[in-house]
Structure formats: C-alpha cells, structure tokens
Design an enzyme around this catalytic site. Structure first.
Site, PDB file in Angstrom:
ATOM      1  N   GLY A 137       0.767  -1.236   0.000  1.00  0.00           N
ATOM      2  CA  GLY A 137       0.000   0.000   0.000  1.00  0.00           C
ATOM      3  C   GLY A 137       0.795   1.281   0.000  1.00  0.00           C
ATOM      4  O   GLY A 137       0.220   2.358  -0.172  1.00  0.00           O
ATOM      5  N   GLU A 162       4.039  -6.583   1.747  1.00  0.00           N
ATOM      6  CA  GLU A 162       3.658  -7.003   0.381  1.00  0.00           C
ATOM      7  C   GLU A 162       3.582  -5.806  -0.556  1.00  0.00           C
ATOM      8  O   GLU A 162       2.524  -5.497  -1.106  1.00  0.00           O
ATOM      9  CB  GLU A 162       2.270  -7.668   0.433  1.00  0.00           C
ATOM     10  CG  GLU A 162       2.143  -8.821   1.396  1.00  0.00           C
ATOM     11  CD  GLU A 162       0.671  -9.167   1.697  1.00  0.00           C
ATOM     12  OE1 GLU A 162      -0.242  -8.480   1.206  1.00  0.00           O
ATOM     13  OE2 GLU A 162       0.450 -10.134   2.435  1.00  0.00           O
ATOM     14  N   PRO A 163       4.668  -5.080  -0.771  1.00  0.00           N
ATOM     15  CA  PRO A 163       4.590  -3.903  -1.639  1.00  0.00           C
ATOM     16  C   PRO A 163       4.536  -4.281  -3.120  1.00  0.00           C
ATOM     17  O   PRO A 163       5.117  -5.282  -3.535  1.00  0.00           O
ATOM     18  CB  PRO A 163       5.901  -3.167  -1.335  1.00  0.00           C
ATOM     19  CG  PRO A 163       6.838  -4.245  -0.929  1.00  0.00           C
ATOM     20  CD  PRO A 163       6.034  -5.330  -0.276  1.00  0.00           C
ATOM     21  N   GLY A 164       3.813  -3.485  -3.884  1.00  0.00           N
ATOM     22  CA  GLY A 164       3.770  -3.693  -5.333  1.00  0.00           C
ATOM     23  C   GLY A 164       4.222  -2.416  -6.015  1.00  0.00           C
ATOM     24  O   GLY A 164       5.345  -2.293  -6.500  1.00  0.00           O
ATOM     25  N   TYR A 199      -9.648   5.213 -11.935  1.00  0.00           N
ATOM     26  CA  TYR A 199      -9.442   5.936 -10.655  1.00  0.00           C
ATOM     27  C   TYR A 199      -9.171   7.414 -10.866  1.00  0.00           C
ATOM     28  O   TYR A 199      -8.651   8.080  -9.969  1.00  0.00           O
ATOM     29  CB  TYR A 199      -8.227   5.373  -9.892  1.00  0.00           C
ATOM     30  CG  TYR A 199      -8.055   3.885  -9.922  1.00  0.00           C
ATOM     31  CD1 TYR A 199      -8.936   3.044  -9.243  1.00  0.00           C
ATOM     32  CD2 TYR A 199      -6.993   3.306 -10.602  1.00  0.00           C
ATOM     33  CE1 TYR A 199      -8.753   1.673  -9.269  1.00  0.00           C
ATOM     34  CE2 TYR A 199      -6.800   1.932 -10.623  1.00  0.00           C
ATOM     35  CZ  TYR A 199      -7.691   1.130  -9.957  1.00  0.00           C
ATOM     36  OH  TYR A 199      -7.503  -0.228  -9.980  1.00  0.00           O
ATOM     37  N   CYS A 239     -13.737   2.831 -28.118  1.00  0.00           N
ATOM     38  CA  CYS A 239     -15.054   3.436 -28.336  1.00  0.00           C
ATOM     39  C   CYS A 239     -15.795   3.654 -27.021  1.00  0.00           C
ATOM     40  O   CYS A 239     -16.839   3.030 -26.758  1.00  0.00           O
ATOM     41  CB  CYS A 239     -15.873   2.555 -29.280  1.00  0.00           C
ATOM     42  SG  CYS A 239     -15.024   2.363 -30.838  1.00  0.00           S
ATOM     43  N   GLU A 240     -15.221   4.474 -26.191  1.00  0.00           N
ATOM     44  CA  GLU A 240     -15.824   4.839 -24.899  1.00  0.00           C
ATOM     45  C   GLU A 240     -15.366   6.261 -24.608  1.00  0.00           C
ATOM     46  O   GLU A 240     -14.180   6.572 -24.777  1.00  0.00           O
ATOM     47  CB  GLU A 240     -15.261   3.968 -23.755  1.00  0.00           C
ATOM     48  CG  GLU A 240     -15.439   2.506 -23.901  1.00  0.00           C
ATOM     49  CD  GLU A 240     -16.537   1.932 -23.019  1.00  0.00           C
ATOM     50  OE1 GLU A 240     -17.067   2.666 -22.163  1.00  0.00           O
ATOM     51  OE2 GLU A 240     -16.845   0.761 -23.207  1.00  0.00           O
ATOM     52  N   TYR A 277       0.517  -1.706 -12.228  1.00  0.00           N
ATOM     53  CA  TYR A 277      -0.906  -1.713 -12.590  1.00  0.00           C
ATOM     54  C   TYR A 277      -1.152  -1.094 -13.969  1.00  0.00           C
ATOM     55  O   TYR A 277      -2.179  -0.478 -14.206  1.00  0.00           O
ATOM     56  CB  TYR A 277      -1.742  -1.017 -11.500  1.00  0.00           C
ATOM     57  CG  TYR A 277      -1.496  -1.626 -10.134  1.00  0.00           C
ATOM     58  CD1 TYR A 277      -1.888  -2.936  -9.858  1.00  0.00           C
ATOM     59  CD2 TYR A 277      -0.825  -0.912  -9.140  1.00  0.00           C
ATOM     60  CE1 TYR A 277      -1.626  -3.507  -8.630  1.00  0.00           C
ATOM     61  CE2 TYR A 277      -0.553  -1.480  -7.905  1.00  0.00           C
ATOM     62  CZ  TYR A 277      -0.956  -2.779  -7.661  1.00  0.00           C
ATOM     63  OH  TYR A 277      -0.695  -3.355  -6.443  1.00  0.00           O
TER      64      TYR A 277
HETATM   65  N1  LLP Z   1      -1.251  -7.060  -0.776  1.00  0.00           N
HETATM   66  C1  LLP Z   1      -2.540  -7.222  -1.132  1.00  0.00           C
HETATM   67  C2  LLP Z   1      -3.330  -8.223  -0.417  1.00  0.00           C
HETATM   68  C3  LLP Z   1      -3.107  -6.443  -2.155  1.00  0.00           C
HETATM   69  O1  LLP Z   1      -4.375  -6.618  -2.485  1.00  0.00           O
HETATM   70  C4  LLP Z   1      -2.303  -5.492  -2.820  1.00  0.00           C
HETATM   71  C5  LLP Z   1      -2.870  -4.649  -3.878  1.00  0.00           C
HETATM   72  C6  LLP Z   1      -0.964  -5.357  -2.426  1.00  0.00           C
HETATM   73  C7  LLP Z   1      -0.469  -6.149  -1.402  1.00  0.00           C
HETATM   74  C8  LLP Z   1      -0.031  -4.377  -3.084  1.00  0.00           C
HETATM   75  O2  LLP Z   1      -0.414  -3.069  -2.921  1.00  0.00           O
HETATM   76  P1  LLP Z   1       0.560  -1.873  -3.395  1.00  0.00           P
HETATM   77  O3  LLP Z   1       1.813  -1.932  -2.553  1.00  0.00           O
HETATM   78  O4  LLP Z   1       0.863  -2.069  -4.822  1.00  0.00           O
HETATM   79  O5  LLP Z   1      -0.231  -0.639  -3.159  1.00  0.00           O
HETATM   80  N2  LLP Z   1      -4.965  -1.170  -9.511  1.00  0.00           N
HETATM   81  C9  LLP Z   1      -4.805  -0.186  -8.469  1.00  0.00           C
HETATM   82  C10 LLP Z   1      -4.140  -0.756  -7.240  1.00  0.00           C
HETATM   83  C11 LLP Z   1      -4.880  -1.947  -6.691  1.00  0.00           C
HETATM   84  C12 LLP Z   1      -4.133  -2.654  -5.600  1.00  0.00           C
HETATM   85  C13 LLP Z   1      -4.725  -3.979  -5.307  1.00  0.00           C
HETATM   86  N3  LLP Z   1      -4.104  -4.693  -4.237  1.00  0.00           N
HETATM   87  C14 LLP Z   1      -4.044   1.015  -9.028  1.00  0.00           C
HETATM   88  O6  LLP Z   1      -3.714   1.021 -10.210  1.00  0.00           O
HETATM   89  O7  LLP Z   1      -3.840   1.984  -8.311  1.00  0.00           O
END
Ligand code: LLP
Length: 402
Positions: free
Chosen positions: A244, A282-284, A325, A353-354, A383
């Site tokens: 997050g 769990e960073p993404g 978003y 087409c939107e 993402y």
């Molecule tokens: N752990 C869990 C259980 C999650 O559901 C997620 C993201 C993460 C970790 C990683 O979160 P992060 O560190 O990337 O914020 N598509 C959206 C973001 C959706 C995130 C979904 N879950 C966007 O483009 O902003």
C-alpha cells in the site's frame, strides 16, 4: 526517473547515468504498437533500497502490480518473495523461479482448486479472508492429510485516505475478517488444529497510501488483538503488514518516497516488536511503478470547438488507471523542442469506443506536436500492463526491460 539528454532526447536516468534514448529504442524496434519500457537500474535500486531499509522484515512483492517475466525474475534474484492471488499468479511465480516457500497466497475468492494447490505445494502462508474460507481450507487440508499454514487477514476498519476503489481496510469492504468475527475464527482454529497451522495475522488496508497515520492506526488495532490472543496462550510466528505504500505521480521526489519507506519500516518494527518472530510486507507499486513508461504514437490531432485532442494508439485498454481511478500520469514527448514553450493544452485520448478513454484530460505540450510523434506516459510500471486487456479486439502492448 526520466530526463532529457543534451540532444533533447528523453532517457531513463539514474545517478546521472543516462539510458539509451527512448526514441532510439523505439526506432530500433521499428515501432508497431505501444510499448511498456522498464528500466532495470531503477528497479534494482528500488528493491535494494527497500530490502536494506526494511531488513529484517521480509518482502513479498505483490505480483499483481506487474507480472512481466524479466521483472519477476529480477526481483526473485534480488531475494524477494511473492504475494500471489490466483493459481495463475502461483504458476507465474513458479515459472520464474520463485519457490512456494517464498509465496504468500492472498485474495477473497480462493477456489477449492487454488487452495488445494497452495497446500500441496507447501506455500509459505495462506492469508485467510473470511470464516467460510477458513472452514474450506481446514477441510481441504484434512482431506489431503496435511496442515495448511494460515494467517488471519484482519479488516481493521481504518480509512486509508486513498481512492475508494483501492481502499480495502474499511468495514464495508469485502476484504479481511472483521474484528467481531475473530472469536469465531479462534473457535474454528481451536477445533481444527490437526489441519490448520496458525502462523499469525495479516493486514492490507489499501493502495497508494501517502499518509502514514492510517497504517499506524491499523498496526495499533492489530497490536491490541495480538495482546488479547496472546493472553489466551496463542503464540505467533508472523505478522504481515501488507502493501500500500504510495508514490508521487506528479513529480519526481524519490528522496521523500525513500524517507516515507524508512518511516513505514520503523512503524512496523516499533509497533510489533516482541510480538512475533517474522515480519512481512507485500509492496507492489512502490517497487515497480517509476521504472516503467508506456510509449505511444500520436495518430491524429483533432481540433474541435471544445478541445484539442491528441488521439494516440494506446488507451484505457493498456492503461486503465485514468479511466478507473481518475489517476493522473505525466506525459512527455520523446523529443523535446527547445524552441517552443509547452503552452498548448491537449486532451490525450485513446482509440477505444468509450468516452472514458481519456489518458489525461489536460496536458500542456508545445503546439508543434505532429502525427507520428511519440509520447511517454510516466510511472506506469505498476498496474499498467498487468491490468491491460484486448477490448475492441486491440492488441496488447509490447513489453521490454532495458
Ligand atoms: N497485498 C494485497 C493483499 C493487495 O491486495 C495489494 C494490492 C498489495 C499487497 C499491493 O499493494 P501496493 O503496494 O501495490 O499498493 N490497480 C490499483 C491498485 C490496486 C491494488 C490492489 N491490491 C491502481 O492502479 O492503483
């Protein structure tokens, strides 16, 4: 980050080192369709920084942010594990060299088949999101004569102060087990210890969070739960803080982002010290977003009485974030024209087409943009491609790690 070199060509740059100009890469590839370009140096820097800052907290990269094989392989080589949410992601992890012992399985809708696979593979931890899921996991593990390693994902009812579509820690969200249901989970654990190995708790309150207060609130709430459970004799191995951590999409400010990561790390360590042996995150987005750009070509310049549209060859099918978003991504031309100031406002739209297929409703660029020019859409490493699709029967973009 991206910078122009002395010939006004846009390049990735890190530590004053410039990558090959993006325009050369595009020309060498004989551009046929939009390209997600990722810069390895940036990615390496991010993961190494986060590893050092968080240590001994273990990183499980949220694969949903970007599952492009070379990126996944690189991150695994750097020693991070994976947070996976489907059989497809488990298989992607295995294919790219991640052992099951370095995977955490999250998600609200785990199917029978997915749970069975996770248990058989001996995945490190299954984050359980509901009472019926806990019961299902227990019964599948029993039928396999195995024990399922589980953590309870708690819904702490905390407002992450982010876009409502990516907030996950409020009581009206589908995610996690609400605190009033924890006693039921405790009873189920008590009576199923033959099939469930209770490792601890997990949280994930949302995404693109830039204010650390909601994290602290969630960590404190979980701390109270931990103390409560410990008073009844439960012993925990692991506490998982989720992902997050947000990034800055409006300007390059990596120093502030690194400071934020440092503070986040301190929060986790200080909040839960002495409460468990292993801490996970769990960073993404934080790891991969800045390392990626989406290159697109201008197809048409369409002037109407309301707007000056730049119609490009990418759109909501390749980058859903703006439509979904209202996310704003900076957009830069691959070649800067020094003779003109960016003073014309364009609405950048895709071919879909939107009417929601708007990549950016107002970008200031020079007025000498022409058909065939290339633009870079910044900070699209997370993402972007992972959420792309073939709507309107259009092709997926190309992906390349440089
Ligand atoms: N752990 C869990 C259980 C999650 O559901 C997620 C993201 C993460 C970790 C990683 O979160 P992060 O560190 O990337 O914020 N598509 C959206 C973001 C959706 C995130 C979904 N879950 C966007 O483009 O902003």
């Amino acid at each position: 980050m991206l910078n122009y070199n002395s010939q006004n060509q846009l390049c990735f740059s890190h530590d004053n080192k410039f990558s090959d100009p993006l325009i050369n890469i595009v020309n060498n590839l004989k551009y046929e369709k939009p390209i997600y370009l990722y810069y390895k140096e940036e990615l390496e820097h991010r993961v190494r920084f986060l590893k050092n800052t968080l240590s001994p907290i273990e990183i499980f990269y949220a694969l949903k942010a970007n599952a492009f094989a070379p990126i996944v392989q690189m991150l695994i080589k750097e020693g991070v594990g994976l947070d996976v949410v489907s059989l497809g992601e488990i298989e992607c992890g295995l294919r790219n060299g991640c052992p099951p012992q370095k995977m955490i399985f999250s998600g609200v809708g785990k199917s029978h088949k997915e749970i069975e696979m996770a248990i058989r593979l001996k995945i490190r931890q299954i984050n359980v999101e509901s009472i019926p899921e806990l019961l299902r996991i227990s019964s599948i593990a029993r039928s396999l004569n195995l024990k399922a390693p589980i953590a309870l994902r708690v819904n702490p009812d905390v407002d992450a102060a982010t876009h409502p579509y990516i907030a996950t820690g409020l009581k009206n969200n589908k995610f996690g087990i609400e605190t009033i249901a924890l006693s039921e989970a405790e009873n189920i654990l008590h009576s199923n210890l033959d099939s469930l190995e209770f490792l601890g708790f997990s949280l994930h309150i949302g995404s693109q969070i830039l204010d650390l207060n909601p994290f602290q609130e969630a960590f404190d709430k979980l701390k109270n739960i931990i103390i409560d459970w410990q008073s009844r004799g439960w012993i925990f191995n692991t506490l998982d803080a989720g992902g997050g951590l947000g990034i800055n999409y409006t300007q390059d400010d990596f120093a502030s982002e690194e400071k934020l990561a440092q503070q986040w790390s301190n929060q986790i360590k200080n909040s839960w010290k002495n409460n468990a042996e292993n801490f996970f995150v769990e960073p993404g987005r934080w790891l991969v977003s800045h390392s990626g750009v989406l290159i697109t070509k201008v197809e048409y310049i369409k002037k109407t009485s309301h707007h000056q549209f730049l119609i490009v060859d990418t759109g909501m099918h390749h980058l859903m974030r703006p439509a979904l978003y209202q996310a704003k991504h900076r957009i830069l031309p691959l070649i800067k024209n020094n003779n003109f100031e960016p003073q014309t406002s364009y609405q950048i739209v895709g071919p879909i087409c939107e009417s929601s297929d708007v990549i950016n409703s107002e970008v200031m660029l020079t007025d000498n943009i022409t058909e065939g020019d290339y633009l870079a859409i910044l900070d699209t490493g997370a993402y972007g491609s992972s959420m792309s699709n073939c709507y309107n029967q259009r092709e997926l973009p190309l992906e390349l790690l440089i």
